[in-house]
Scaffold this motif. Structure first.
Motif, PDB file in Angstrom:
ATOM      1  N   VAL A  50       0.835  -1.209   0.000  1.00  0.00           N
ATOM      2  CA  VAL A  50       0.000   0.000   0.000  1.00  0.00           C
ATOM      3  C   VAL A  50       0.870   1.259   0.000  1.00  0.00           C
ATOM      4  O   VAL A  50       0.555   2.238  -0.687  1.00  0.00           O
ATOM      5  CB  VAL A  50      -1.006  -0.017   1.170  1.00  0.00           C
ATOM      6  N   GLY A  68      -4.916   0.179  -3.634  1.00  0.00           N
ATOM      7  CA  GLY A  68      -4.520   0.396  -2.239  1.00  0.00           C
ATOM      8  C   GLY A  68      -5.662   0.163  -1.275  1.00  0.00           C
ATOM      9  O   GLY A  68      -5.491  -0.472  -0.227  1.00  0.00           O
ATOM     10  N   THR A  72      -5.858  -3.017   1.397  1.00  0.00           N
ATOM     11  CA  THR A  72      -6.143  -2.734   2.805  1.00  0.00           C
ATOM     12  C   THR A  72      -7.407  -3.466   3.247  1.00  0.00           C
ATOM     13  O   THR A  72      -7.462  -4.005   4.360  1.00  0.00           O
ATOM     14  CB  THR A  72      -6.273  -1.221   3.036  1.00  0.00           C
TER      15      THR A  72
END
Length: 173
Positions: A50, A68, A72
């Protein structure tokens, strides 16, 4: 000229890179010390991915921001499914990198894409809250809240400065 090509943009990225590397190392060390075993591996891998996406965000803004948020979300889901076997996600550095991606998306992408990425970020933080109240949950919430405010503010500032700047060939006087 993109923000990464301007000296200030490059300094921001260098600063972020330093914070990311230090934060990933510190988090891995703290997890090795407190949780032991390989508890630090997933958190570190997710953070590296990330953070790399956040530092490369100028190349493919929508793709990298979406990726990203998705990575996550994967980490949060894995943490939820593992229960007490894994540390709670997102790690503080992962949350910071995701906030950078969301804020950048809100600043630069078309409204629809930016809203989708922002909603994805909100869903990730909501998932973290399902895993329980902890310091990492509060940090992720704070980081995302800052991104949700600063992204549109910076968008408005950019828009205002484009309107007030003279166009090429126009007289300044």
């Amino acid at each position: 000229m993109t923000s990464a090509e301007r000296p200030a943009g490059m300094l921001v990225d260098v600063g972020l890179g330093i914070v990311f590397v230090a934060g990933i190392g510190f988090t891995a060390y703290m997890l090795m010390d407190s949780w032991g075993g390989a508890s630090w591996v997933l958190t570190s891998v997710v953070s590296v991915v990330v953070c790399a996406l956040a530092l490369s965000r100028e190349k493919q803004k929508a793709l990298f921001a979406g990726a990203g948020v998705a990575v996550t979300a994967f980490a949060v889901a894995a943490s939820l499914l593992a229960g007490d076997s894994l540390p709670q996600e997102p790690a503080p550095i992962t949350a910071l990198a995701m906030a950078v991606l969301v804020g950048s998306a809100l600043r630069t992408l078309p409204i629809g894409a930016a809203a989708g990425i922002a909603l994805g970020g909100v869903a990730v933080v909501f998932g973290a809250w399902l895993d329980g109240r902890a310091a990492v949950t509060f940090l992720a919430t704070a980081a995302l809240a800052v991104a949700l405010v600063l992204g549109p503010v910076m968008r408005a500032i950019d828009h205002t400065s484009r309107i007030s700047r003279p166009h090429d060939g126009d007289s300044v006087i």
